[in-house]
Every structure is written in structure tokens, then in C-alpha cells.
Design a protein around this motif. Structure first.
Motif, short mmCIF file in Angstrom:
data_model
loop_
_atom_site.label_atom_id
_atom_site.label_comp_id
_atom_site.label_asym_id
_atom_site.label_seq_id
_atom_site.Cartn_x
_atom_site.Cartn_y
_atom_site.Cartn_z
N ILE A 84 65.97 82.34 -5.70
CA ILE A 84 65.52 82.27 -4.31
C ILE A 84 66.62 82.87 -3.46
CG2 ILE A 84 64.96 80.74 -2.39
CD1 ILE A 84 63.84 78.76 -4.44
N VAL A 85 66.28 83.90 -2.69
CA VAL A 85 67.23 84.55 -1.80
C VAL A 85 67.03 83.97 -0.40
CG1 VAL A 85 68.11 86.73 -0.90
CG2 VAL A 85 67.13 86.64 -3.20
N MET A 86 68.09 83.40 0.16
CA MET A 86 67.97 82.64 1.40
C MET A 86 68.94 83.15 2.46
SD MET A 86 68.02 78.79 -0.20
CE MET A 86 69.58 79.12 -1.02
N GLU A 87 68.66 82.75 3.68
CA GLU A 87 69.58 82.96 4.78
C GLU A 87 70.93 82.33 4.45
OE1 GLU A 87 70.10 81.27 9.36
OE2 GLU A 87 68.31 80.78 8.17
N LEU A 88 72.01 83.04 4.74
CA LEU A 88 73.35 82.49 4.55
C LEU A 88 73.78 81.80 5.84
CD1 LEU A 88 75.95 82.31 2.77
CD2 LEU A 88 76.74 84.35 3.99
N VAL A 89 74.10 80.53 5.75
CA VAL A 89 74.60 79.77 6.90
C VAL A 89 76.12 79.76 6.81
CG1 VAL A 89 74.60 77.57 8.10
CG2 VAL A 89 72.53 78.35 6.92
N ASP A 90 76.77 80.34 7.80
CA ASP A 90 78.24 80.38 7.79
C ASP A 90 78.78 79.07 8.34
OD1 ASP A 90 80.69 81.56 7.21
OD2 ASP A 90 80.92 82.35 9.24
N GLY A 91 78.74 78.07 7.48
CA GLY A 91 79.17 76.75 7.89
C GLY A 91 79.65 75.94 6.71
N VAL A 92 79.97 74.68 6.97
CA VAL A 92 80.43 73.78 5.92
C VAL A 92 79.48 72.59 5.86
CG1 VAL A 92 82.82 74.47 6.27
CG2 VAL A 92 81.96 72.45 7.46
N SER A 93 79.44 71.93 4.74
CA SER A 93 78.53 70.80 4.60
C SER A 93 79.03 69.61 5.42
CB SER A 93 78.39 70.39 3.13
OG SER A 93 79.55 69.74 2.68
N LEU A 94 78.08 68.83 5.88
CA LEU A 94 78.44 67.59 6.56
C LEU A 94 79.26 66.70 5.64
CD1 LEU A 94 78.23 65.59 8.90
CD2 LEU A 94 75.94 64.96 8.05
N ARG A 95 79.00 66.75 4.35
CA ARG A 95 79.79 65.97 3.39
C ARG A 95 81.27 66.36 3.48
NH1 ARG A 95 79.58 61.66 2.21
NH2 ARG A 95 77.59 61.65 1.10
N ALA A 96 81.56 67.66 3.58
CA ALA A 96 82.95 68.10 3.67
C ALA A 96 83.62 67.56 4.93
CB ALA A 96 83.02 69.63 3.65
N LEU A 97 82.88 67.54 6.05
CA LEU A 97 83.45 67.01 7.29
C LEU A 97 83.72 65.52 7.16
CD1 LEU A 97 81.40 68.78 10.12
CD2 LEU A 97 83.56 69.46 9.08
N LEU A 98 82.78 64.78 6.57
CA LEU A 98 82.98 63.34 6.41
C LEU A 98 84.13 63.04 5.46
CD1 LEU A 98 79.26 62.19 6.21
CD2 LEU A 98 80.85 61.78 8.09
N ARG A 99 84.25 63.84 4.41
CA ARG A 99 85.32 63.63 3.45
C ARG A 99 86.67 63.84 4.11
NH1 ARG A 99 83.74 67.19 -0.21
NH2 ARG A 99 82.39 65.68 -1.25
N ARG A 100 86.77 64.81 5.01
CA ARG A 100 88.04 65.08 5.68
C ARG A 100 88.30 64.13 6.83
NH1 ARG A 100 91.78 69.31 6.89
NH2 ARG A 100 92.63 68.97 8.97
N GLU A 101 87.26 63.85 7.61
CA GLU A 101 87.44 63.19 8.89
C GLU A 101 87.08 61.71 8.89
OE1 GLU A 101 88.64 63.07 12.85
OE2 GLU A 101 88.89 64.63 11.32
N GLY A 102 86.15 61.30 8.01
CA GLY A 102 85.63 59.94 8.13
C GLY A 102 84.65 59.89 9.28
#
Length: 337
Positions: A84-102
Motif C-alpha cells: 500500500i503506497v500512502m501519503e508520507l506524514v512528516d511527523g513523529v508518533s504520539l507514542r514517541a512524544l509520550l515516551r520522551r515527555e510524559g
């Protein structure tokens, strides 16, 4: 390892991988548009039913027009693989933000919830239930906006598709295999919202049975959330789906009302600014920061349909995702003549 690649694309590196397959960063050679290519794993491709489900995911995405969902460009299948070829979202997962920031703070948490609820609302309007809303499936872009991704286990509303989902975010009725409903997505979105507010999941357990019991019987931990949004948490995590907002757009209306009353008319601007600042702290996780592409040489029969009112189609290719599919190619770098 299968080295088959989608013809017409130059791949660079792997963005993620799991039991069902992998996602790679690539560029559409004709237009120069960056994309994300999701490959079905070789082990699943040879097992009955999995290719059918993969096609179904593509067909579902093809019918879903939303700026808040990563869109489908094309579905590609050959004897050597499926993608499946999809739109590329130039972002990070919410999981990554929660892991770093709480905990993100209430305004930022409300902004994340709003963006992804808009994507869910568009899905619910066309009768689609996501069934796997969680921090891993929400991407936060550089400007603090968010998009919903991974409709791999999504089904039509009302379908009896068995028990499926990620346990920490599954509504009580999902544990029993009840027909899929938008109210289950509302529950999962609220569970994710709770985690954004508190830094922890609403329920935990030593094993799946204990976790299921918590979701089914334990009190809703609304008192752990900021007072201004406790009613959102309480209603969104209600045990009885009939006591929850029925669809994402209903929860969205309640969110807008609560946020405006508690945090003023500028809450969204402040929350988005906070999210953008957090994404800026993780630049190496952004696809745009990754290495330059390298070529692939494999070829195969591919498929590509065209979506009405979309620019550019590759001649001579027809969609094999099934009747009614309306895949679209990546947009032109300039308007078509």
C-alpha cells in the motif's frame, strides 16, 4: 528476506516494522513526491486470508477522503508481494512524544485528541470503524497538527469481526467480540487522551484476563485528570457504549465546548504550539531528516487506479484492489496539462 519493491518508486530506508510487515520511505520517480510504502510481510502473504485483508485495507482507505487521515495513493500487488503506497506524514508518533515527555498538558492533549477525532469522524461518516486507535497510530507533524494512520484492522460499522484491537485501549464490548461500532473508537480515543493527560494508561493488569476485567468492571479513573476535562474522560470511558458519545463528531463537540470554557478561545493555538515544540526536540525521528534514497531494481506487475478530480495517472495500469476502489497516484509537482 523478500527484496521485492514497488516499481516506479525509489526506496531509502525502513520507517518501521512489525509482525504484519514493514513501512519504508520512498520517492515516486515520476513526480518526486515522497511516500510511505507499507509492505505485507512475506510470511503473511502466503497465508490464506491475509492478502484479502490487506486489499480490504487499501479499498477502505481509497474510499476515505480526509485531511486528518494519511491518504492512499495506490495499492500494488504481484506474485512477489503486496504493498500500500500512502501519503508520507512528516511527523513523529504520539507514542514517541509520550515516551520522551510524559504528560503533555491539557491544552496539548486536547489538540491531539481533536485532530485525530476529526480523522475518526470522517471515517465514521462513511461507516468505517478504526478499532485500533492508540498513540502509535497518531502522528504529530511539525506544526503540531495530527493525523490518524493504520487502518489495518478497520471494518464496516456493525460488522461481526471478532475480538481485535490493542488491549490497553479496547472498549469493554471489544473484549466480547461485539459488532464493531464507532463508540468503541470513542473509548480508545479517550483512553489515549487520558494517557496524554496523566502519562499512564487508564487500566493495567498482570495479564490479559486481569486487564480485560479492569476495562469491563473497574471505575473510570476520571479524578486523575484535570478537573476541566473530567467529564470528557468519564463519558468517553463509560462501560456501556450507550452512555458514551455515539461517534467521534459527538465527542468532538463536547471537547470544543469543554476546552473553550476552561482554557479560553486561544487554547488550540497554545496547545498546537506546545506540540510543535515537542516535535522539534525529536528531529531525527522525522522522515524528512532521514538519509537520501537509494534505488531498487526489482520489477513486478503493479496496479494503479485513479481517483476522480485528482491530478496525474500512470497510463496502462488498472486497480486490482477490487470493485469500487479508487486509488490515486501521488500529486504532480505541477498541474497536469
Amino acid at each position: 528476506m523478500n527484496t521485492w519493491g514497488v516499481p516506479g518508486y525509489t526506496e531509502s530506508l525502513e520507517l518501521g516494522a512489525g509482525a504484519s510487515g514493514r513501512v519504508v520511505l520512498a520517492v515516486h520517480e515520476e513526480t518526486g513526491v515522497p511516500v510511505a510504502v507499507k509492505y505485507l510481510s512475506e510470511s503473511l502473504r502466503t497465508r490464506p486470508g491475509f492478502v484479502h485483508d490487506f486489499r480490504a485495507e487499501a479499498r477502505l482507505l481509497a474510499g476515505l477522503e480526509s485531511p486528518y487521515v494519511a491518504g492512499l495513493y495506490e495499492y500494488v500487488e504481484s506474485p512477489d508481494g503486496a504493498a500500500i503506497v500512502m501519503e508520507l506524514v512528516d511527523g513523529v508518533s504520539l507514542r514517541a512524544l509520550l515516551r520522551r515527555e510524559g504528560p503533555l498538558g491539557p491544552e496539548a492533549a486536547l489538540v491531539v485528541l481533536k485532530g485525530s477525532l476529526l480523522g475518526l469522524a470522517d471515517a465514521h461518516r462513511v461507516g468505517v470503524v478504526h478499532r485500533d486507535y492508540k498513540p502509535e497510530n497518531v502522528l504529530v507533524a511539525r506544526d503540531g497538527s495530527s493525523k490518524l494512520v493504520d487502518f489495518g484492522i478497520a471494518v464496516d460499522s456493525g460488522s461481526s469481526a471478532g475480538v481485535a484491537g490493542t488491549p490497553s485501549y479496547m472498549a469493554p464490548e471489544q473484549w466480547t467480540g461485539a459488532p464493531a461500532s464507532p463508540a468503541a473508537d470513542v473509548y480508545a480515543a479517550t483512553a489515549t487522551f487520558f494517557e496524554c493527560l496523566t502519562g499512564r494508561k487508564p487500566y493495567t493488569g498482570e495479564n490479559l484476563a486481569e486487564l480485560a476485567l479492569q476495562h469491563v468492571d473497574a471505575p473510570v479513573p476520571a479524578d486523575e485528570a484535570p478537573e476541566a476535562v473530567r467529564d470528557l474522560v468519564r463519558r468517553g470511558l463509560a462501560k456501556d457504549p450507550g452512555e458514551r458519545p455515539a461517534r467521534a463528531e459527538d465527542l468532538l463537540a463536547e471537547l470544543e465546548s469543554a476546552a473553550g470554557a476552561a482554557y479560553g478561545p486561544d487554547w488550540e493555538e497554545r496547545g498546537r504550539g506546545r506540540l510543535a515544540a515537542l516535535v522539534a526536540l525529536l528531529p531525527l525521528l522525522l522522515p524528512s531528516a532521514r538519509q537520501a534514497p537509494r534505488g531498487t531494481a526489482d520489477t513486478a506487475r503493479t496496479v494503479l487506479g485513479r481517483r476522480p478530480r485528482r491530478a496525474v495517472a500512470v497510463p496502462g495500469r488498472g486497480c486490482r484492489a477490487g470493485p469500487g476502489c479508487s486509488c490515486r497516484p501521488p500529486p504532480c509537482s505541477s498541474p497536469p496539462s
